[in-house]
Design a protein around this motif. Structure first.
Motif, PDB file in Angstrom:
ATOM      1  N   LYS A 217      -8.938 -51.941   2.415  1.00  0.00           N
ATOM      2  CA  LYS A 217      -8.049 -52.545   3.413  1.00  0.00           C
ATOM      3  C   LYS A 217      -8.858 -53.139   4.563  1.00  0.00           C
ATOM      4  O   LYS A 217      -8.528 -54.213   5.070  1.00  0.00           O
ATOM      5  CB  LYS A 217      -7.044 -51.519   3.934  1.00  0.00           C
ATOM      6  N   LEU A 218      -9.930 -52.444   4.953  1.00  0.00           N
ATOM      7  CA  LEU A 218     -10.804 -52.956   6.012  1.00  0.00           C
ATOM      8  C   LEU A 218     -11.473 -54.262   5.567  1.00  0.00           C
ATOM      9  O   LEU A 218     -11.557 -55.223   6.346  1.00  0.00           O
ATOM     10  CB  LEU A 218     -11.856 -51.906   6.386  1.00  0.00           C
TER      11      LEU A 218
ATOM     12  N   LEU B  17      -9.000 -47.193   1.959  1.00  0.00           N
ATOM     13  CA  LEU B  17      -9.087 -47.564   3.366  1.00  0.00           C
ATOM     14  C   LEU B  17     -10.182 -48.616   3.586  1.00  0.00           C
ATOM     15  O   LEU B  17      -9.995 -49.575   4.334  1.00  0.00           O
ATOM     16  CB  LEU B  17      -9.349 -46.322   4.225  1.00  0.00           C
TER      17      LEU B  17
ATOM     18  N   ASN C 290     -12.698 -46.181  -2.085  1.00  0.00           N
ATOM     19  CA  ASN C 290     -11.869 -45.731  -0.965  1.00  0.00           C
ATOM     20  C   ASN C 290     -10.867 -46.836  -0.587  1.00  0.00           C
ATOM     21  O   ASN C 290     -11.268 -47.911  -0.150  1.00  0.00           O
ATOM     22  CB  ASN C 290     -12.772 -45.396   0.217  1.00  0.00           C
TER      23      ASN C 290
END
Length: 173
Positions: A80-81, A77, A75
């Motif tokens: 990025k986290l 996202l 994923n």
């Protein structure tokens, strides 16, 4: 690339150990009522903080120079986290050191050290920069807890051997 470079891994774990040591020294400085003991612990705490910020900067350099393993998550996202968490931890480590330096510079503790006089140690409750030092320590603590939880989730729930990426030992798979 499946693992961080050996030198990046060594710096990661060394910084971790130094942060734990600096935290306990800082806690002892906060809690101790013995001014002479405090006076003897301050230089160790200062030097540990200085060493941490230096090693963080060296680790950032080597992480860029040596490269990084491919992202751990499918994923984007979550990747990025993870990137944001690592970046915020680095910023927090540097901010803790800088606010510690400002606390020392504005508190009068240097004068107490120069004169070896524990009676000159300031009341840190009256030093504004110490509030920021503690704020960044709290932020760093939350980020580290999140980082550890995410690592344990990967290691034991996802079972993707994420911890191997940062281990000093080299793996061949």
């Amino acid at each position: 690339m499946k693992q961080y470079s050996k030198r990046t891994s060594i710096l990661h774990w060394l910084i971790f150990l130094l942060v734990v040591g600096a935290f306990f020294l800082g806690h002892e400085l906060d809690e101790s009522k013995d001014a002479a003991q405090k006076l003897s612990l301050f230089p160790i705490h200062f030097l540990t903080g200085d060493l941490i910020v230096l090693l963080v900067l060296v680790r950032i350099y080597f992480r860029k120079k040596d490269g990084e393993p491919t992202p751990a998550n499918a994923n984007p996202l979550l990747n990025k986290l993870a990137t944001a968490t690592h970046g915020l931890m680095n910023i927090s480590l540097i901010a803790v050191a800088i606010t510690g330096m400002v606390t020392v510079a504005t508190s009068g503790v240097i004068e107490a050290l120069k004169k070896s006089d524990p009676s000159l140690l300031p009341d840190f409750h009256n030093v504004g920069a110490k509030e920021y030092h503690e704020l960044f320590i709290g932020l760093l603590f939350l980020l580290v807890v999140f980082h550890v939880i995410a690592t344990l989730y990967h290691q034991f729930i996802v079972k993707d051997n994420l911890l191997r990426r940062i281990m000093i030992k080299r793996f061949q798979d």
